[in-house]
Structures are given as structure tokens and as C-alpha cells.
Design an enzyme around this catalytic site. Sequence first.
Site, PDB file in Angstrom:
ATOM      1  N   ASP A 172     -25.430  -7.495   2.904  1.00 26.21           N
ATOM      2  CA  ASP A 172     -24.046  -7.125   3.196  1.00 26.21           C
ATOM      3  C   ASP A 172     -23.138  -7.436   1.997  1.00 26.21           C
ATOM      4  O   ASP A 172     -23.587  -7.998   0.984  1.00 26.21           O
ATOM      5  CB  ASP A 172     -23.615  -7.884   4.459  1.00 26.21           C
ATOM      6  N   GLU A 204     -22.837  -1.892   1.309  1.00 24.28           N
ATOM      7  CA  GLU A 204     -21.539  -2.132   0.671  1.00 24.28           C
ATOM      8  C   GLU A 204     -20.514  -1.086   1.137  1.00 24.28           C
ATOM      9  O   GLU A 204     -19.509  -0.877   0.492  1.00 24.28           O
ATOM     10  CB  GLU A 204     -21.655  -2.280  -0.843  1.00 24.28           C
ATOM     11  N   TRP A 205     -20.820  -0.489   2.278  1.00 20.69           N
ATOM     12  CA  TRP A 205     -19.864   0.344   3.033  1.00 20.69           C
ATOM     13  C   TRP A 205     -19.432   1.611   2.290  1.00 20.69           C
ATOM     14  O   TRP A 205     -18.339   2.141   2.548  1.00 20.69           O
ATOM     15  CB  TRP A 205     -18.642  -0.494   3.441  1.00 20.69           C
ATOM     16  N   GLY A 206     -20.248   2.056   1.318  1.00 20.44           N
ATOM     17  CA  GLY A 206     -19.906   3.282   0.600  1.00 20.44           C
ATOM     18  C   GLY A 206     -18.824   3.088  -0.444  1.00 20.44           C
ATOM     19  O   GLY A 206     -18.334   4.062  -1.034  1.00 20.44           O
ATOM     20  N   ASP A 218     -17.795   0.029   9.185  1.00 17.01           N
ATOM     21  CA  ASP A 218     -18.574  -0.179  10.417  1.00 17.01           C
ATOM     22  C   ASP A 218     -18.268   0.847  11.507  1.00 17.01           C
ATOM     23  O   ASP A 218     -17.105   1.168  11.765  1.00 17.01           O
ATOM     24  CB  ASP A 218     -18.289  -1.576  10.988  1.00 17.01           C
TER      25      ASP A 218
HETATM   26  C1  GLA Z   1     -20.438  -6.127   8.190  1.00 18.04           C
HETATM   27  C2  GLA Z   1     -21.523  -5.052   8.300  1.00 18.04           C
HETATM   28  C3  GLA Z   1     -21.958  -4.921   9.752  1.00 18.04           C
HETATM   29  C4  GLA Z   1     -22.467  -6.254  10.255  1.00 18.04           C
HETATM   30  C5  GLA Z   1     -21.403  -7.321  10.084  1.00 18.04           C
HETATM   31  C6  GLA Z   1     -21.953  -8.702  10.384  1.00 18.04           C
HETATM   32  O1  GLA Z   1     -19.273  -5.747   8.840  1.00 18.04           O
HETATM   33  O2  GLA Z   1     -21.049  -3.835   7.809  1.00 18.04           O
HETATM   34  O3  GLA Z   1     -22.948  -3.927   9.892  1.00 18.04           O
HETATM   35  O4  GLA Z   1     -23.633  -6.601   9.545  1.00 18.04           O
HETATM   36  O5  GLA Z   1     -20.915  -7.345   8.751  1.00 18.04           O
HETATM   37  O6  GLA Z   1     -21.011  -9.708  10.181  1.00 18.04           O
END
Ligand code: GLA
Length: 352
Positions: free
Chosen positions: A119, A152-154, A174
Site C-alpha cells: 500500500d 498506489e491508487w493510480g 478505494d
Molecule cells: C488503503 C487501500 C485499501 C486498504 C486500506 C487498508 O486505503 O487502498 O485497499 O488496503 O488501505 O488500510
Amino acid sequence: MGWNSWNRFGADIDERLIRETAETMVATGMRDAGYRYVVIDDAWQAPARDANGELVPDPVRFPSGMRALADHVHGQGLRFGLYTDAGTRTCQGRPGSLGDEIRDARRFAEWGVDYVKVDWCHTEGLSAPPTYEKWCLAFQRADRPMVLSICEWGRSRPWEWAREVGHLWRTTGDIQDRWSSVLGILDRQVDLHRYAGPDGWNDPDMLEVGNGGMTEAEYRSHFSLWAMLAAPLMAGNDVRRMSDATRAILMAPEVIAIDQDPSGRQGRRISRDEGGEVWARELDDADARAVLLFARGDGPARLGVSWSELGWPAGARVAVRDVWRRQDLGAFVAGFETTVAPHAVAFLRVVR
Ligand code: GLA
């Protein structure tokens, strides 16, 4: 394909949940339907590393330790995954792996871990490509094949570099268990089809199917869209208490087959109007396509596809099958059209 603890359980996890989940995945047929990895997300760690600097599992929630849990999961014919964070702390405030990549990868390998989600919380000042590159090297040093799930969420366009480094990469923030979240994520996948393929996948995030925030039709659409996107299918529900409807969605064999098509080509949106969208996906069988007629708006939509949009002669006679109903609909010339209920799909496999 697999299951991950986060969407349904958040930080409320323990070894019993993981054991029961693995056992249920076998008993319900999920494993045999293709769900292979059991992944423990954030909050499995104790609040601090031990005196030797090693990550340790929370002693109250995981008293038997990770090796024993991995053995149990492996004993069910499943693979075992864990979560860590590239920064100083995880998103839940547990110890992160920054500076300890080699040590942590070695420890994961010793435990028998097969999959690691890394993450991106608390990474101020870090650049994602070299950071995940370090993980790739740490895995090589640990000398155990482990899937690297880049999360890393893109943020830094991972689709452009992550294939060299890991196996899947999140493309967005998310997912939430609501319809607007599915639509928001979907719209951010539209230009990414060229980056997906065997061994490297765009990850639009884990499934919310069965978590209660959407209707059955919406969950079916969510699952169908993920299949069109060749997305990793990580169930995110409580599999021990699944309704028959949830089971039928998560285990729909012909939908899973499209998701897992060996060509690994991701589908693309080929048309849209106010009522809905049409997505098409090339399949390993060059004479077949997956087509999704998606009534995205709030009313029923008349949606269709013409064979010429699929690159076929308009006069072709094409066999159309509904992959949710598992029913042949007949052979059609020129194209196929139907009315789709709001937020629902008609999911077709067409063969010329
Ligand atoms: C981030 C990730 C999620 C999850 C949470 C856990 O938000 O994007 O998928 O793993 O952390 O804290």
C-alpha cells in the site's frame, strides 16, 4: 482471483476468520471456481516491530502466528497473501516497510506467503516506480515466487511502468459499497485497456459483491464490468454468510471464464448514449467476443451492438449466448438489440 479481508472486515480480523474463510471457500466451491488467494489486508500486524526489527502479527488476533495460518490455508489448496505498506506506517497506523523491504520480503517468504499487497500510505517524498522496484528486487532476493500487488491508487500512472515490477496495480482510490463508486471507478478504466495482459493487470479494486450496499442487479453489473476489464476478482464479502444470490454472482462460470480469458485482453467501451453503454472484449477464440450491454442510467435502456462494430461483416450470422442465464439466444444477422433494466446488464458471448 481470491478473497481479501478489507472491504467487509476492515481492521476487525483474526486468525479464526481467515481459517473459516479458507475452509468455506473450499466447501462452497469458490476455490474450484477459481478463487485461489486468501489475502489478509491491513491490521494483522502488532503495533510495533519486535526487538530484532521484524514485523510480528498482532498476538491477540493472530496468536498462532503467520506460518501456522499459511500452512492451514495451503492445506486447503489455497494460496496465502499478506498486506504491507511502502511507507513508514500502514493506512491503519501499523508498522510500514520503508527501509525494511529486504527483511520483510524474507520474512514473508519464510512464512510461506504467496501474494503481497503493498500500500501507499505515509510515503511522503517517495516516488512510486523506484519504491516498488525495490520490492521487486526484495522478492527476488527472498527467493520465493510472490505476487506483487501494487496499491498506489493510480497516482503515478502505474499502468505505464508497473508491468516491469509487479503483477497488478490499482488504478484508482478505494472502492465503496455503492453504485456511484462503481461508476466512478469504471470511468477511470476507459483508456487503460492497452496496458492489461497476461502477468500484468489493471486493478480497479476488490469486489463489493454481497456486502449489502447495492442491489442484486447492481452487483451483477459490478461483477460483469470487472470481467470485461479483465480485472483481478478478489471477493470482499463474508463468504461464511453468503446468500444464494451472492454465491450465484461470484461463481457464475461463464462470467468468470470471460474474466479469465487466456488472451488477457481488456474490454473497451465501444459506444454510449444517455441510457447506457456497450462494452466489447476480444477473446482467445478469434471468432468470439464478449459484449456487455450496460443500462447505466436510471431508466430501462434499449441497447444493441452491430457486428460491424465488432469488426465483423454486417451480414455475418452470429450466435448469441446470455452468459448470466447460460442460455443460447439464437443466431442473428447484422447485430443484436435488447431492452435492459436500469443498472442492469445483458452479458453476451457472441460467436461468428
Ligand atoms: C488503503 C487501500 C485499501 C486498504 C486500506 C487498508 O486505503 O487502498 O485497499 O488496503 O488501505 O488500510
